[in-house]
Scaffold this motif. Structure first.
Motif, PDB file in Angstrom:
ATOM      1  N   SER A  69       0.817  -1.217   0.000  1.00 13.54           N
ATOM      2  CA  SER A  69       0.000   0.000   0.000  1.00 13.54           C
ATOM      3  C   SER A  69       0.852   1.269   0.000  1.00 13.54           C
ATOM      4  N   VAL A  70       2.171   1.114   0.142  1.00 15.68           N
ATOM      5  CA  VAL A  70       3.076   2.264   0.244  1.00 15.68           C
ATOM      6  C   VAL A  70       3.632   2.627  -1.126  1.00 15.68           C
ATOM      7  N   SER A  71       3.554   3.900  -1.481  1.00 14.85           N
ATOM      8  CA  SER A  71       4.153   4.403  -2.718  1.00 14.85           C
ATOM      9  C   SER A  71       5.577   4.872  -2.440  1.00 14.85           C
ATOM     10  N   VAL A  72       6.424   4.757  -3.448  1.00 16.96           N
ATOM     11  CA  VAL A  72       7.838   5.093  -3.282  1.00 16.96           C
ATOM     12  C   VAL A  72       8.293   5.991  -4.425  1.00 16.96           C
ATOM     13  N   ARG A  73       9.017   7.046  -4.076  1.00 16.90           N
ATOM     14  CA  ARG A  73       9.677   7.894  -5.055  1.00 16.90           C
ATOM     15  C   ARG A  73      11.183   7.786  -4.831  1.00 16.90           C
ATOM     16  N   PHE A  74      11.863   7.047  -5.690  1.00 14.38           N
ATOM     17  CA  PHE A  74      13.317   6.923  -5.603  1.00 14.38           C
ATOM     18  C   PHE A  74      13.967   8.108  -6.305  1.00 14.38           C
ATOM     19  N   THR A  75      14.943   8.709  -5.646  1.00 16.32           N
ATOM     20  CA  THR A  75      15.760   9.733  -6.284  1.00 16.32           C
ATOM     21  C   THR A  75      17.219   9.323  -6.130  1.00 16.32           C
ATOM     22  N   VAL A  76      17.896   9.155  -7.257  1.00  9.89           N
ATOM     23  CA  VAL A  76      19.311   8.786  -7.266  1.00  9.89           C
ATOM     24  C   VAL A  76      20.131  10.051  -7.497  1.00  9.89           C
ATOM     25  N   LEU A  77      21.060  10.333  -6.582  1.00  6.56           N
ATOM     26  CA  LEU A  77      21.972  11.462  -6.739  1.00  6.56           C
ATOM     27  C   LEU A  77      23.277  10.914  -7.296  1.00  6.56           C
ATOM     28  N   SER A  78      23.712  11.466  -8.417  1.00  5.53           N
ATOM     29  CA  SER A  78      24.853  10.881  -9.114  1.00  5.53           C
ATOM     30  C   SER A  78      25.795  11.943  -9.656  1.00  5.53           C
TER      31      SER A  78
ATOM     32  N   ARG B 227      20.503   3.831 -16.239  1.00  7.45           N
ATOM     33  CA  ARG B 227      19.176   4.389 -15.999  1.00  7.45           C
ATOM     34  C   ARG B 227      18.100   3.422 -16.514  1.00  7.45           C
ATOM     35  N   GLY B 228      18.341   2.857 -17.690  1.00  6.70           N
ATOM     36  CA  GLY B 228      17.379   1.920 -18.254  1.00  6.70           C
ATOM     37  C   GLY B 228      17.219   0.667 -17.409  1.00  6.70           C
ATOM     38  N   ARG B 229      18.335   0.158 -16.886  1.00  8.12           N
ATOM     39  CA  ARG B 229      18.271  -1.044 -16.058  1.00  8.12           C
ATOM     40  C   ARG B 229      17.555  -0.778 -14.730  1.00  8.12           C
ATOM     41  N   LEU B 230      17.814   0.377 -14.123  1.00  7.49           N
ATOM     42  CA  LEU B 230      17.113   0.716 -12.893  1.00  7.49           C
ATOM     43  C   LEU B 230      15.622   0.914 -13.154  1.00  7.49           C
ATOM     44  N   SER B 231      15.295   1.509 -14.277  1.00  5.59           N
ATOM     45  CA  SER B 231      13.881   1.692 -14.635  1.00  5.59           C
ATOM     46  C   SER B 231      13.197   0.343 -14.787  1.00  5.59           C
ATOM     47  N   ARG B 232      13.930  -0.633 -15.330  1.00  7.99           N
ATOM     48  CA  ARG B 232      13.363  -1.978 -15.472  1.00  7.99           C
ATOM     49  C   ARG B 232      13.119  -2.611 -14.103  1.00  7.99           C
ATOM     50  N   VAL B 233      14.034  -2.402 -13.178  1.00  2.00           N
ATOM     51  CA  VAL B 233      13.877  -2.958 -11.829  1.00  2.00           C
ATOM     52  C   VAL B 233      12.614  -2.422 -11.166  1.00  2.00           C
ATOM     53  N   VAL B 234      12.470  -1.088 -11.129  1.00  2.00           N
ATOM     54  CA  VAL B 234      11.333  -0.506 -10.412  1.00  2.00           C
ATOM     55  C   VAL B 234      10.044  -0.620 -11.208  1.00  2.00           C
ATOM     56  N   GLY B 235      10.155  -0.716 -12.540  1.00  2.00           N
ATOM     57  CA  GLY B 235       8.966  -0.792 -13.371  1.00  2.00           C
ATOM     58  C   GLY B 235       8.131  -2.025 -13.120  1.00  2.00           C
ATOM     59  N   ARG B 236       8.754  -3.078 -12.583  1.00  2.27           N
ATOM     60  CA  ARG B 236       8.013  -4.309 -12.313  1.00  2.27           C
ATOM     61  C   ARG B 236       7.016  -4.143 -11.157  1.00  2.27           C
ATOM     62  N   TYR B 237       7.146  -3.041 -10.405  1.00  2.00           N
ATOM     63  CA  TYR B 237       6.282  -2.843  -9.245  1.00  2.00           C
ATOM     64  C   TYR B 237       5.130  -1.874  -9.522  1.00  2.00           C
ATOM     65  N   GLY B 238       4.979  -1.478 -10.761  1.00  2.00           N
ATOM     66  CA  GLY B 238       3.812  -0.701 -11.141  1.00  2.00           C
ATOM     67  C   GLY B 238       3.918   0.783 -10.843  1.00  2.00           C
ATOM     68  N   GLU B 239       2.781   1.437 -10.930  1.00  2.00           N
ATOM     69  CA  GLU B 239       2.740   2.895 -10.849  1.00  2.00           C
ATOM     70  C   GLU B 239       2.966   3.446  -9.449  1.00  2.00           C
ATOM     71  N   ARG B 240       2.979   2.597  -8.432  1.00  3.46           N
ATOM     72  CA  ARG B 240       3.222   3.117  -7.077  1.00  3.46           C
ATOM     73  C   ARG B 240       4.689   3.457  -6.851  1.00  3.46           C
ATOM     74  N   VAL B 241       5.542   3.141  -7.826  1.00  4.52           N
ATOM     75  CA  VAL B 241       6.978   3.390  -7.694  1.00  4.52           C
ATOM     76  C   VAL B 241       7.445   4.281  -8.844  1.00  4.52           C
ATOM     77  N   SER B 242       8.200   5.320  -8.516  1.00  2.92           N
ATOM     78  CA  SER B 242       8.781   6.184  -9.545  1.00  2.92           C
ATOM     79  C   SER B 242      10.279   6.320  -9.306  1.00  2.92           C
ATOM     80  N   LEU B 243      10.982   6.695 -10.359  1.00  2.00           N
ATOM     81  CA  LEU B 243      12.437   6.827 -10.293  1.00  2.00           C
ATOM     82  C   LEU B 243      12.859   8.126 -10.961  1.00  2.00           C
ATOM     83  N   ARG B 244      13.722   8.859 -10.267  1.00  2.00           N
ATOM     84  CA  ARG B 244      14.303  10.081 -10.835  1.00  2.00           C
ATOM     85  C   ARG B 244      15.801  10.052 -10.598  1.00  2.00           C
TER      86      ARG B 244
END
Length: 304
Positions: free
Chosen positions: A19-28, A36-53
Protein backbone atom coordinates in the motif's frame (compact mmCIF):
# COMPACT_ATOMS: atom_id res chain seq x y z
CA UNK A 1 28.32 0.88 -11.23
CA UNK A 2 24.57 1.13 -10.68
CA UNK A 3 23.93 -2.57 -10.07
CA UNK A 4 24.06 -2.27 -6.24
CA UNK A 5 21.43 0.48 -6.48
CA UNK A 6 19.19 -1.95 -8.32
CA UNK A 7 19.63 -4.51 -5.54
CA UNK A 8 18.75 -1.94 -2.86
CA UNK A 9 15.65 -0.83 -4.76
CA UNK A 10 14.42 -4.33 -5.52
CA UNK A 11 15.00 -5.80 -2.07
CA UNK A 12 13.32 -2.76 -0.51
CA UNK A 13 10.27 -3.06 -2.76
CA UNK A 14 10.14 -6.84 -2.39
CA UNK A 15 9.54 -6.50 1.36
CA UNK A 16 7.58 -3.24 1.43
CA UNK A 17 3.89 -3.01 2.32
CA UNK A 18 2.17 -2.93 -1.09
CA UNK A 19 0.00 0.00 0.00
CA UNK A 20 3.08 2.26 0.24
CA UNK A 21 4.15 4.40 -2.72
CA UNK A 22 7.84 5.09 -3.28
CA UNK A 23 9.68 7.89 -5.05
CA UNK A 24 13.32 6.92 -5.60
CA UNK A 25 15.76 9.73 -6.28
CA UNK A 26 19.31 8.79 -7.27
CA UNK A 27 21.97 11.46 -6.74
CA UNK A 28 24.85 10.88 -9.11
CA UNK A 29 28.10 12.43 -10.33
CA UNK A 30 27.63 10.74 -13.66
CA UNK A 31 25.10 8.23 -14.93
CA UNK A 32 25.09 6.15 -18.11
CA UNK A 33 21.83 5.80 -20.01
CA UNK A 34 22.17 2.01 -19.87
CA UNK A 35 22.24 2.16 -16.07
CA UNK A 36 19.18 4.39 -16.00
CA UNK A 37 17.38 1.92 -18.25
CA UNK A 38 18.27 -1.04 -16.06
CA UNK A 39 17.11 0.72 -12.89
CA UNK A 40 13.88 1.69 -14.63
CA UNK A 41 13.36 -1.98 -15.47
CA UNK A 42 13.88 -2.96 -11.83
CA UNK A 43 11.33 -0.51 -10.41
CA UNK A 44 8.97 -0.79 -13.37
CA UNK A 45 8.01 -4.31 -12.31
CA UNK A 46 6.28 -2.84 -9.25
CA UNK A 47 3.81 -0.70 -11.14
CA UNK A 48 2.74 2.90 -10.85
CA UNK A 49 3.22 3.12 -7.08
CA UNK A 50 6.98 3.39 -7.69
CA UNK A 51 8.78 6.18 -9.55
CA UNK A 52 12.44 6.83 -10.29
CA UNK A 53 14.30 10.08 -10.84
CA UNK A 54 18.03 10.45 -11.50
CA UNK A 55 19.61 13.77 -10.53
CA UNK A 56 23.06 14.43 -11.94
CA UNK A 57 24.77 16.92 -9.67
CA UNK A 58 27.55 17.55 -12.18
CA UNK A 59 25.22 19.16 -14.67
CA UNK A 60 22.18 21.44 -15.05
CA UNK A 61 20.34 23.14 -12.16
CA UNK A 62 21.55 20.55 -9.65
CA UNK A 63 25.11 21.20 -10.76
CA UNK A 64 24.61 24.92 -10.24
CA UNK A 65 23.41 24.24 -6.68
CA UNK A 66 25.97 21.63 -5.70
CA UNK A 67 28.96 21.70 -8.05
CA UNK A 68 31.15 24.48 -6.68
CA UNK A 69 30.50 23.61 -3.04
CA UNK A 70 31.22 19.93 -3.69
CA UNK A 71 34.45 20.60 -5.56
CA UNK A 72 35.90 22.41 -2.53
CA UNK A 73 35.59 19.36 -0.30
CA UNK A 74 38.44 16.89 0.28
CA UNK A 75 38.09 13.67 -1.73
CA UNK A 76 39.10 10.88 0.66
CA UNK A 77 40.69 8.01 -1.26
CA UNK A 78 38.40 5.27 0.05
CA UNK A 79 35.18 7.28 -0.30
CA UNK A 80 35.44 9.89 -3.04
CA UNK A 81 33.25 12.94 -3.54
CA UNK A 82 30.13 10.83 -4.00
CA UNK A 83 30.00 10.23 -0.25
CA UNK A 84 29.06 13.87 0.27
CA UNK A 85 25.99 13.84 -1.97
CA UNK A 86 23.62 12.85 0.85
CA UNK A 87 24.34 16.24 2.44
CA UNK A 88 22.61 17.96 -0.48
CA UNK A 89 19.55 15.70 -0.68
CA UNK A 90 17.18 17.99 1.29
CA UNK A 91 18.17 20.97 -0.88
CA UNK A 92 17.79 19.02 -4.12
CA UNK A 93 14.32 17.85 -3.08
CA UNK A 94 12.81 21.01 -1.55
CA UNK A 95 9.28 19.66 -1.94
CA UNK A 96 9.94 16.73 0.41
CA UNK A 97 9.27 17.17 4.16
CA UNK A 98 10.97 13.87 5.07
CA UNK A 99 13.58 11.68 3.41
CA UNK A 100 14.88 8.16 3.86
CA UNK A 101 18.49 8.06 2.71
CA UNK A 102 20.07 4.70 1.83
CA UNK A 103 23.63 3.86 0.82
CA UNK A 104 24.05 1.52 -2.15
CA UNK A 105 25.95 -1.24 -0.30
CA UNK A 106 22.80 -2.53 1.40
CA UNK A 107 20.57 -5.58 1.24
CA UNK A 108 17.06 -4.86 2.52
CA UNK A 109 15.40 -7.87 4.13
CA UNK A 110 12.63 -6.13 6.09
CA UNK A 111 9.66 -3.82 5.49
CA UNK A 112 11.06 -0.28 5.89
CA UNK A 113 7.61 1.37 6.23
CA UNK A 114 7.93 1.47 10.06
CA UNK A 115 11.34 3.13 9.68
CA UNK A 116 9.86 5.74 7.34
CA UNK A 117 7.17 6.50 9.94
CA UNK A 118 9.63 6.61 12.85
CA UNK A 119 8.90 9.36 15.40
CA UNK A 120 12.03 11.52 15.42
CA UNK A 121 11.07 12.97 18.82
CA UNK A 122 12.07 16.46 17.76
CA UNK A 123 15.46 15.45 16.36
CA UNK A 124 16.72 16.37 12.91
CA UNK A 125 17.69 12.84 11.87
CA UNK A 126 17.68 9.25 13.06
CA UNK A 127 20.70 6.99 12.56
CA UNK A 128 22.18 3.78 13.93
CA UNK A 129 25.28 3.78 16.10
CA UNK A 130 28.48 2.93 14.27
CA UNK A 131 29.57 -0.60 15.09
CA UNK A 132 33.35 -0.56 14.72
CA UNK A 133 34.06 2.81 16.36
CA UNK A 134 30.92 3.73 18.21
CA UNK A 135 31.97 6.69 20.38
CA UNK A 136 32.79 10.25 19.36
CA UNK A 137 36.14 10.24 21.14
CA UNK A 138 37.46 7.21 19.26
CA UNK A 139 40.64 7.99 17.25
CA UNK A 140 38.77 6.80 14.14
CA UNK A 141 35.80 9.08 14.84
CA UNK A 142 35.88 12.69 16.09
CA UNK A 143 38.80 12.65 18.52
CA UNK A 144 40.50 15.34 16.45
CA UNK A 145 37.66 17.81 17.12
CA UNK A 146 36.09 16.57 20.37
CA UNK A 147 37.27 19.57 22.40
CA UNK A 148 35.34 22.02 20.23
CA UNK A 149 32.08 20.03 20.13
CA UNK A 150 29.19 19.67 22.61
CA UNK A 151 30.04 15.99 22.88
CA UNK A 152 31.67 13.78 25.50
CA UNK A 153 34.29 11.24 24.47
CA UNK A 154 31.82 8.45 25.17
CA UNK A 155 28.94 10.09 23.26
CA UNK A 156 27.50 7.95 20.48
CA UNK A 157 29.04 8.17 17.02
CA UNK A 158 26.52 7.36 14.27
CA UNK A 159 26.76 5.72 10.87
CA UNK A 160 25.40 7.71 7.93
CA UNK A 161 24.54 4.77 5.67
CA UNK A 162 20.84 4.79 6.60
CA UNK A 163 19.23 8.06 7.68
CA UNK A 164 15.69 9.23 8.36
CA UNK A 165 15.80 12.99 7.77
CA UNK A 166 13.42 15.73 8.82
CA UNK A 167 14.15 17.59 5.60
CA UNK A 168 12.23 20.71 6.63
CA UNK A 169 14.29 21.08 9.81
CA UNK A 170 17.47 20.28 7.89
CA UNK A 171 16.78 23.09 5.43
CA UNK A 172 15.52 25.64 7.95
CA UNK A 173 18.56 25.09 10.18
CA UNK A 174 21.03 25.28 7.25
CA UNK A 175 22.50 21.90 8.14
CA UNK A 176 24.14 21.40 4.74
CA UNK A 177 26.08 24.65 4.93
CA UNK A 178 27.09 24.06 8.56
CA UNK A 179 28.37 20.57 7.77
CA UNK A 180 30.31 21.89 4.78
CA UNK A 181 31.93 24.52 6.99
CA UNK A 182 33.00 21.84 9.48
CA UNK A 183 34.39 19.64 6.71
CA UNK A 184 36.36 22.51 5.20
CA UNK A 185 37.77 23.52 8.58
CA UNK A 186 38.97 19.96 9.25
CA UNK A 187 39.84 18.94 5.70
CA UNK A 188 43.22 17.46 6.66
CA UNK A 189 41.83 15.49 9.63
CA UNK A 190 38.68 13.91 8.23
CA UNK A 191 38.37 10.14 8.46
CA UNK A 192 34.79 9.40 7.47
CA UNK A 193 33.95 12.46 5.36
CA UNK A 194 30.24 13.33 5.53
CA UNK A 195 29.74 11.07 8.55
CA UNK A 196 32.14 13.12 10.66
CA UNK A 197 30.40 16.35 9.67
CA UNK A 198 26.91 15.03 10.38
CA UNK A 199 27.90 13.77 13.84
CA UNK A 200 29.67 17.02 14.70
CA UNK A 201 27.05 19.50 13.49
CA UNK A 202 24.01 17.53 14.68
CA UNK A 203 25.40 16.65 18.11
CA UNK A 204 22.40 16.12 20.37
CA UNK A 205 20.01 16.20 17.39
CA UNK A 206 20.36 12.57 16.28
CA UNK A 207 17.87 9.93 17.41
CA UNK A 208 19.49 6.52 17.81
CA UNK A 209 17.57 3.99 15.74
CA UNK A 210 17.45 0.26 16.34
CA UNK A 211 20.51 -1.40 14.73
CA UNK A 212 18.17 -3.68 12.76
CA UNK A 213 17.73 -0.74 10.34
CA UNK A 214 21.47 -0.58 9.61
CA UNK A 215 22.97 -3.91 10.59
CA UNK A 216 26.67 -3.98 9.82
CA UNK A 217 28.21 -6.91 7.98
CA UNK A 218 31.95 -6.32 8.23
CA UNK A 219 34.60 -7.77 5.99
CA UNK A 220 36.94 -10.24 7.65
CA UNK A 221 39.68 -7.72 8.39
CA UNK A 222 37.40 -5.24 10.17
CA UNK A 223 35.49 -7.97 12.04
CA UNK A 224 38.70 -8.94 13.83
CA UNK A 225 38.86 -5.47 15.40
CA UNK A 226 35.54 -5.78 17.21
CA UNK A 227 35.32 -6.26 20.97
CA UNK A 228 32.65 -6.95 23.58
CA UNK A 229 28.97 -6.62 22.59
CA UNK A 230 29.87 -5.45 19.08
CA UNK A 231 31.80 -8.67 18.47
CA UNK A 232 28.92 -10.77 19.83
CA UNK A 233 26.45 -8.96 17.55
CA UNK A 234 28.62 -9.45 14.47
CA UNK A 235 29.18 -13.15 15.20
CA UNK A 236 25.41 -13.60 15.58
CA UNK A 237 24.74 -11.88 12.25
CA UNK A 238 27.33 -13.92 10.38
CA UNK A 239 26.46 -17.26 11.98
CA UNK A 240 22.80 -16.76 11.07
CA UNK A 241 23.70 -16.41 7.40
CA UNK A 242 21.91 -13.04 7.29
CA UNK A 243 18.67 -14.75 8.29
CA UNK A 244 17.36 -11.90 10.46
CA UNK A 245 14.82 -9.36 9.20
CA UNK A 246 17.07 -6.35 8.84
CA UNK A 247 18.72 -3.83 6.54
CA UNK A 248 22.19 -5.29 6.04
CA UNK A 249 25.06 -2.89 5.41
CA UNK A 250 28.25 -4.30 3.88
CA UNK A 251 31.00 -2.21 5.48
CA UNK A 252 34.53 -1.99 4.21
CA UNK A 253 36.02 -2.08 0.74
CA UNK A 254 35.45 -5.83 0.29
CA UNK A 255 31.83 -6.13 -0.88
CA UNK A 256 30.06 -9.36 -1.93
CA UNK A 257 30.15 -8.29 -5.58
CA UNK A 258 33.76 -7.09 -5.82
CA UNK A 259 35.69 -9.53 -3.63
CA UNK A 260 36.96 -13.05 -4.06
CA UNK A 261 34.87 -16.12 -4.73
CA UNK A 262 35.00 -17.04 -1.04
CA UNK A 263 33.21 -13.95 0.28
CA UNK A 264 30.69 -15.44 2.79
CA UNK A 265 27.76 -13.41 1.44
CA UNK A 266 28.62 -13.72 -2.26
CA UNK A 267 26.02 -16.38 -3.16
CA UNK A 268 23.27 -14.67 -1.18
CA UNK A 269 24.03 -11.32 -2.80
CA UNK A 270 24.22 -12.61 -6.36
CA UNK A 271 20.88 -14.31 -5.88
CA UNK A 272 19.50 -10.87 -5.02
CA UNK A 273 21.11 -9.48 -8.18
CA UNK A 274 19.40 -12.19 -10.23
CA UNK A 275 16.01 -11.63 -8.57
CA UNK A 276 16.23 -7.88 -9.16
CA UNK A 277 16.14 -8.35 -12.92
CA UNK A 278 18.81 -5.66 -13.26
CA UNK A 279 20.71 -7.58 -15.94
CA UNK A 280 17.63 -9.31 -17.34
CA UNK A 281 18.47 -12.15 -19.71
CA UNK A 282 22.15 -11.20 -19.49
CA UNK A 283 22.48 -12.17 -15.81
CA UNK A 284 24.14 -15.53 -16.50
CA UNK A 285 26.82 -13.89 -18.64
CA UNK A 286 27.36 -11.18 -16.03
CA UNK A 287 27.73 -13.77 -13.25
CA UNK A 288 30.28 -15.80 -15.20
CA UNK A 289 32.27 -12.65 -15.99
CA UNK A 290 32.15 -11.56 -12.33
CA UNK A 291 33.34 -14.98 -11.15
CA UNK A 292 36.15 -15.00 -13.71
CA UNK A 293 37.22 -11.51 -12.66
CA UNK A 294 37.29 -12.52 -9.00
CA UNK A 295 39.29 -15.65 -9.81
CA UNK A 296 41.87 -13.64 -11.77
CA UNK A 297 42.16 -11.13 -8.91
CA UNK A 298 42.80 -13.98 -6.48
CA UNK A 299 45.52 -15.41 -8.72
CA UNK A 300 47.19 -11.99 -9.04
CA UNK A 301 47.24 -11.55 -5.26
CA UNK A 302 48.88 -14.94 -4.78
CA UNK A 303 51.54 -14.20 -7.38
CA UNK A 304 52.63 -10.95 -5.75
Amino acid sequence: MAMPMGVVMDTLLRHLDVSVSVRFTVLSLGFESVDRGRLSRVVGRYGERVSLRVVRVDDGPAGDLVGDRLSRLPALERLGLGAYLRLFAPELMPEEPRLLYLDTDLLVDVDVAPLWRLDLQGRVIAAARNLLYSTAGDPMALAYAIDELPLESDSAYFNSGVLVIDAERWRSESVTERVLEFLSAHASELISADQDGINAVLAGQILEMDPVWNLAVLDEGKARLLEGESRVQQERVLSSGLAESAVYHFWGKHKPWNSGLNHPQRSRYFEAVRESGYYGAWYGLYRRAADLGSLMDSVKRRLR
